[in-house]
Design a protein around this motif. Structure first.
Motif, PDB file in Angstrom:
ATOM      1  N   ASP A  38       0.815  -1.210   0.000  1.00 59.42           N
ATOM      2  CA  ASP A  38       0.000   0.000   0.000  1.00 59.42           C
ATOM      3  C   ASP A  38       0.850   1.261   0.000  1.00 59.42           C
ATOM      4  OD1 ASP A  38       0.789   0.505   2.661  1.00 59.42           O
ATOM      5  OD2 ASP A  38      -1.035  -0.361   3.499  1.00 59.42           O
ATOM      6  N   CYS A  58      -9.823  -1.218   2.487  1.00 62.93           N
ATOM      7  CA  CYS A  58      -9.025  -1.601   1.323  1.00 62.93           C
ATOM      8  C   CYS A  58      -9.071  -3.107   1.095  1.00 62.93           C
ATOM      9  CB  CYS A  58      -7.576  -1.166   1.516  1.00 62.93           C
ATOM     10  SG  CYS A  58      -7.357   0.614   1.691  1.00 62.93           S
ATOM     11  N   CYS A  67      -9.394   0.911  -2.541  1.00 64.50           N
ATOM     12  CA  CYS A  67      -9.724   1.497  -1.246  1.00 64.50           C
ATOM     13  C   CYS A  67     -10.894   2.473  -1.389  1.00 64.50           C
ATOM     14  CB  CYS A  67      -8.539   2.260  -0.663  1.00 64.50           C
ATOM     15  SG  CYS A  67      -7.090   1.252  -0.295  1.00 64.50           S
TER      16      CYS A  67
END
Length: 112
Positions: A38, A58, A67
């Motif tokens: 991420d 997410c 997300c």
């Protein structure tokens, strides 16, 4: 005629309870990913779900990360008398009086 009136009444009631939706979503594309990294540099296993620091839900797939914001924002309240306060610990808002933060204000609508 009776059916039409009943239908219209049902639609009016439904419209009162429907919350506006303004879900803010984004994706980070990856091709044939075996895991997802991420924006904060945290690695997530394939097909996993998590909530990040920005209160976004997410999901990791082979195509990348998706997300969406999970925050409902108060919209229908007296802006002159009241203010919204964000609580990061549980990703929620409250609305309180500006001059008396211990006193909550009525909220008429939320944006999800």
């Amino acid at each position: 005629m009776r059916i039409l009136k009943a239908l219209l009444a049902s639609l009016m009631v439904l419209s009162i309870f429907v919350t506006s939706s303004n879900a803010q979503c984004y994706s980070i594309d990856m091709e044939n990913a075996q895991e997802c990294k991420d924006a904060d540099g945290v690695t997530h296993v394939l097909n996993s779900k998590w909530k990040n620091e920005k209160c976004e839900d997410c999901f990791c797939t082979q195509r990348g990360i998706s997300c969406c914001s999970s925050i409902s924002i108060p919209a229908g309240f007296d802006n002159d008398k009241c203010e919204k306060v964000f609580h990061k610990s549980n990703c929620s808002y409250t609305v309180v009086e500006k001059n008396n933060p211990e006193k909550p204000c009525p909220i008429e609508s939320w944006i999800a």
